[in-house]
Design an enzyme around this catalytic site. Sequence first.
Site, mmCIF file in Angstrom:
data_model
loop_
_atom_site.group_PDB
_atom_site.id
_atom_site.type_symbol
_atom_site.label_atom_id
_atom_site.label_comp_id
_atom_site.label_asym_id
_atom_site.label_seq_id
_atom_site.Cartn_x
_atom_site.Cartn_y
_atom_site.Cartn_z
ATOM 1 N N HIS A 155 0.828 -1.220 0.000
ATOM 2 C CA HIS A 155 0.000 0.000 0.000
ATOM 3 C C HIS A 155 0.859 1.264 0.000
ATOM 4 C CE1 HIS A 155 -3.429 -2.616 0.996
ATOM 5 N NE2 HIS A 155 -2.634 -3.162 1.906
ATOM 6 N N SER A 276 15.855 21.361 -15.984
ATOM 7 C CA SER A 276 14.699 22.239 -16.167
ATOM 8 C C SER A 276 15.137 23.506 -16.896
ATOM 9 C CB SER A 276 14.098 22.606 -14.809
ATOM 10 O OG SER A 276 13.206 23.697 -14.911
ATOM 11 N N LYS A 282 17.166 21.321 -10.817
ATOM 12 C CA LYS A 282 16.429 20.103 -11.131
ATOM 13 C C LYS A 282 17.283 19.054 -11.843
ATOM 14 C CE LYS A 282 12.702 19.353 -10.567
ATOM 15 N NZ LYS A 282 11.550 19.687 -11.432
ATOM 16 N N GLU A 289 10.191 8.318 -16.859
ATOM 17 C CA GLU A 289 8.855 8.858 -17.106
ATOM 18 C C GLU A 289 8.385 8.542 -18.528
ATOM 19 O OE1 GLU A 289 9.275 12.623 -14.004
ATOM 20 O OE2 GLU A 289 9.347 12.978 -16.168
#
Length: 463
Positions: A155, A276, A282, A289
């Site tokens: 979970h 970024s 970043k 992704e």
Amino acid sequence: MKLWGGRFEKATNVMVDDFNSSIRFDKRLYKQDINGSIAHVTMLGKQDIIPQEDADVIKKGLQELLLDIENNKVAFDIEAEDIHMNIEKLLIEKIGIVGKKLHTGRSRNDQVTLDMRMYLKEEIIDIKKLVINLLQVLLDIAKNNTETIMPGYTHLQKAQPITFAHHVMAYFEMLKRDIGRLDDTYKRTNSLPLGAGALATTTYPLDREYVAELLDFDNVCLNSIDAVSDRDYCIELINSLSMLMMHLSRFSEEIILWCSNEFQFIELDDAYSTGSSIMPQKKNPDIAELVRGKTGRVYGSLIGLLTTIKSLPLAYNKDMQEDKEATFDAIDTVKMCLPIFTDMLKTMKINKEKMYDGAGGGFTNATDAADYLVKKNLPFRDAHAVIGKLVLYCVNNNKNLEDMTLDEYKSVSPIFEDDIYEAISLETCVNKRNVIGGPSKEMMCKVINMNQEYLAAVLETID
């Protein structure tokens, strides 16, 4: 005039030519189409269906045409519709009227599914090799992390301590099943449809078994209607690829979480990260992704082709032309994702201390504390209740189980002794789980060795 144009009085509308044509995407089948044609014409000569000298001329012409295409000396014609008609047209231009005998005893219907089956057999082997490379990287990571303790989750909540080796080997088992699915798909793809004709075979005395032998097919399709209308093998492959991408996507999700500031379990190599345009700090996990995102693309190919086929009457229908773009795109996407995903894992840095610290919080040793009481003859359900009270006490007092004094333990149950601390250490929690499939170092080393042998055996089947 088109090769099939004898029955027509008018030329096809230009837009119809473009709409009907598949040469834009099925041109990648040129090698399979030519090799299939060489096998077909070899059989035609052997069976005296056409003169042997004609068969030899056609075979030589096809071989030369293959070289021309591979040397970029050929331009395909959209008016010839597809790769099959383009090859035949180019052959006739090269060797003259004798080239018109090539299509004796076959139809584009059985020809196209032959080409697709031949192509998919090659692609399945290539994809298996890419999966094997990924499996080897996972094995290498596991070998180096049999003592790297981390939290296991259910979970998305901390549950029990495991090792990083144990975690990555879960994906190893998933990918093994993916290889099994690819193998099964290969078996069902490896039946020769050529000889089925348009749908009812032919009156010529074809030797289909001979062609199957020439093209390395295990057997021939036993029903000509099924042979030309079957696209199960395309759907099955895309389904197998969807399962494979699902596993890469789940792994990608964890990579994305682990390299976040909240986890810091891993750090991706600069070569497999992006920045970024506005935030200079970043370091983004774009590769993971994109793999996660491209999974939906492969799913789309599967659903699209299933929907295309679902209402088609027997036998061949032009709708089946849609099988190619869906199948090609799924294959291309998987072959794009696997190598870069493999290299991303191979180059990532594993922060062992962060993983260990993560395993130390969230009461991941609570089950072991309950098992400690069970081993001292307290029924498990009662032990569960005792540890539940201890956890609540720790939560209210900002402590972990290992921080409690023995007096605090005894205030809840007199069964506790000094050996509780050894029983709930993270190392004990992991290495006492020495059951097959468990995370102990001994068991992981055993499983890693078993899977190294598995990989060697799979490689032998390919080589």
